[in-house]
Design an enzyme around this catalytic site. Structure first.
Site, PDB file in Angstrom:
ATOM      1  N   SER A 179       0.601  -1.213  -0.024  1.00 29.40           N
ATOM      2  CA  SER A 179       0.058  -0.001  -0.004  1.00 29.40           C
ATOM      3  C   SER A 179       0.860   1.211  -0.045  1.00 29.40           C
ATOM      4  O   SER A 179       0.345   2.306  -0.265  1.00 29.40           O
ATOM      5  CB  SER A 179      -0.984  -0.012   1.201  1.00 29.40           C
ATOM      6  N   HIS A 207      -5.233  -3.088  -3.032  1.00 27.38           N
ATOM      7  CA  HIS A 207      -4.625  -1.917  -4.183  1.00 27.38           C
ATOM      8  C   HIS A 207      -4.690  -2.690  -5.631  1.00 27.38           C
ATOM      9  O   HIS A 207      -4.037  -1.995  -6.514  1.00 27.38           O
ATOM     10  CB  HIS A 207      -3.513  -1.507  -3.884  1.00 27.38           C
ATOM     11  N   LYS A 237     -11.522   1.357  -2.726  1.00 30.11           N
ATOM     12  CA  LYS A 237     -10.494   1.997  -3.469  1.00 30.11           C
ATOM     13  C   LYS A 237     -10.805   2.156  -5.083  1.00 30.11           C
ATOM     14  O   LYS A 237     -11.711   2.771  -5.581  1.00 30.11           O
ATOM     15  CB  LYS A 237      -9.160   1.261  -3.181  1.00 30.11           C
TER      16      LYS A 237
HETATM   17  C1  LIG Z   1      -3.473  -3.269   2.141  1.00 27.78           C
HETATM   18  C2  LIG Z   1      -4.579  -2.789   2.567  1.00 27.78           C
HETATM   19  N1  LIG Z   1      -5.212  -3.754   3.303  1.00 27.78           N
HETATM   20  C3  LIG Z   1      -6.580  -3.289   3.936  1.00 27.78           C
HETATM   21  C4  LIG Z   1      -6.977  -2.185   4.078  1.00 27.78           C
HETATM   22  C5  LIG Z   1      -8.170  -1.622   4.483  1.00 27.78           C
HETATM   23  O1  LIG Z   1      -9.336  -1.516   3.819  1.00 27.78           O
HETATM   24  P1  LIG Z   1     -10.457  -0.743   4.090  1.00 27.78           P
HETATM   25  O2  LIG Z   1      -9.896   0.926   3.841  1.00 27.78           O
HETATM   26  O3  LIG Z   1     -11.667  -1.235   3.233  1.00 27.78           O
HETATM   27  O4  LIG Z   1     -10.941  -0.903   5.660  1.00 27.78           O
HETATM   28  C6  LIG Z   1      -6.117  -1.028   3.378  1.00 27.78           C
HETATM   29  C7  LIG Z   1      -6.278   0.306   3.162  1.00 27.78           C
HETATM   30  O5  LIG Z   1      -7.094   0.926   3.986  1.00 27.78           O
HETATM   31  C8  LIG Z   1      -4.740  -1.452   2.578  1.00 27.78           C
HETATM   32  O6  LIG Z   1      -4.134  -0.576   2.174  1.00 27.78           O
END
Ligand SMILES: Cc1ncc(COP(=O)(O)O)c(C=O)c1O
Length: 386
Positions: A179, A207, A237
């Site tokens: 990320s 992502h 996203k």
């Molecule tokens: C790699 C990764 N996993 C999980 C999440 C969490 O997802 P959410 O924003 O839907 O809670 C994020 C970012 O927020 C992320 O970058």
């Protein structure tokens, strides 16, 4: 209160205080913030779908049909036909293995907190890349399994740790697209190690979903499918809305549905979001030109960074970080961009390791090529100023 105030002041002094900015327009390449329009490089809306009129219309139709609240958790009475349809479409689209199903979650964070403790507990071991997202780490800790972190992308270390482990059950977890670095995990090799050590492989494709693998995500990017893969994709996203889903073998999904606490004990997301997401998935499927445009912008950005003084990470995805290093320096750079009408967030520890504070430039199909060249020109001017 005194303790909290002292701790907050120390955070501030270390350049670690965060502040929010209230956006007052739809998400997009240009947003209105605090009364001014800025060119925006801080969103994960990689395909430019968050304010697409077709998604808005689908959400409006969903609100008219189902109302705005689900009213209960999925297992009580909050599971709607719109959720059901979306789950089927997502499992067909991602197809992580034969006989797969999908299960919706309110957020990716909750999905990860659900998966890991269901698959592992005391006496088991979770292996995670050091640059994994915080919620995978939190999920591993919540599971009470032994938590073993390996150096970023270091397959030899992972292999050694797996071999040494006497754990009953093993789970390897990884971001598919990291990320804050934007690089893609070596999923074929990770699956090979999982096969060799009879481990689960949890792939967090927050992502990648919608972007990589023709929009099907990073498993499709590598042509992978296996029953030991548990795929987690997020929907806030590239998909432009909110929420997340797990796609996996139906036995895994049914176990999550029956027993995962972050699934069982929370109100279902509003069904209007599932309606918007069906429209989003149709666009992800039918408009490859959005991904092509994004690729062009990524190439344009990377071609223009050669003369910049900051470290450009080897990312081929929409996440293009410029590593500055020092917290105060990255804040100053982000502030200078802001003054010139560009919004590029500064990312600091603990989101990234100490000494690697960075600008996280996120590109989107919503950007024009001239937006990217403007960013490059301002960065070059700021670099020259020193
Ligand atoms: C790699 C990764 N996993 C999980 C999440 C969490 O997802 P959410 O924003 O839907 O809670 C994020 C970012 O927020 C992320 O970058």
């Amino acid at each position: 209160m005194d303790e909290l105030t002292v701790a907050l002041a120390a955070r501030d002094a270390a350049g670690l205080a965060r502040r929010r900015r209230a956006v007052d327009s739809p998400q997009g390449a240009h947003v209105t913030v605090e009364g001014r329009e800025v060119l925006h490089f801080g969103s994960n809306d990689y395909l430019g779908l968050a304010s697409d009129p077709r998604l808005i219309a689908a959400a409006q139709r969903g609100a008219a049909r189902f109302g705005v609240g689900a009213g209960a958790s999925h297992l009580i009475s909050g599971h709607f036909s719109a959720h059901d349809t979306l789950e089927r479409e997502l499992s067909d689209w991602v197809a992580p293995c034969a006989d797969a199903r999908a299960l919706l979650f309110s957020t990716g964070y909750l999905a990860n907190l659900a998966i890991v403790p269901v698959l592992c507990g005391r006496g088991d071991a979770v292996f995670g890349d050091r640059l994994n997202h915080a919620c995978l780490n939190d999920a591993a800790r919540l599971s009470r399994a032994q938590f073993i972190r390996y150096r970023h992308g270091d397959l030899d270390e992972l292999s050694r740790r797996l071999t040494q482990s006497r754990a009953k059950r093993k789970l390897i977890c990884t971001d598919a697209v990291f990320s804050m670095d934007g690089d893609i995990a070596p999923l074929p090799q990770l699956l090979e190690l999982a096969e060799m050590h009879d481990a689960w492989l949890l792939v967090d494709d927050a992502h990648g979903f919608g972007v990589t693998g023709g929009g099907r995500g990073t498993l499709a990017h590598f042509g992978l499918a296996a029953e030991r893969i548990v795929y987690m994709g997020t929907l806030g996203k590239a998909a432009g809305v909110s929420g997340a889903f797990v796609a996996a073998h139906r036995a895994v999904v049914e176990t999550l549905l029956q027993t995962a606490r972050p699934y069982v004990f929370t109100t279902a997301s509003p069904p209007l979001l599932a309606c918007a997401l069906q429209a989003s998935l149709a666009i992800i499927r039918d408009e490859p030109q959005r991904r092509e445009r994004l690729s062009t912008l990524i190439a344009c950005f990377r071609a223009g960074t050669a003369t910049l003084p900051w470290r450009v990470l080897p990312s081929e995805t929409a996440i293009q970080p410029l590593v500055v290093g020092d917290n105060a320096e990255v804040l100053a750079l982000s502030a200078a961009l802001w003054q010139r009408g560009l919004w590029v967030p500064a990312i600091r520890p603990p989101t990234v390791p100490q000494g690697t504070a960075r600008l996280r430039i996120a590109l989107s199909a919503a950007h024009a090529e001239t937006d990217v060249t403007r960013l490059l020109a301002v960065l070059a001017a700021l670099a020259e100023r020193g």
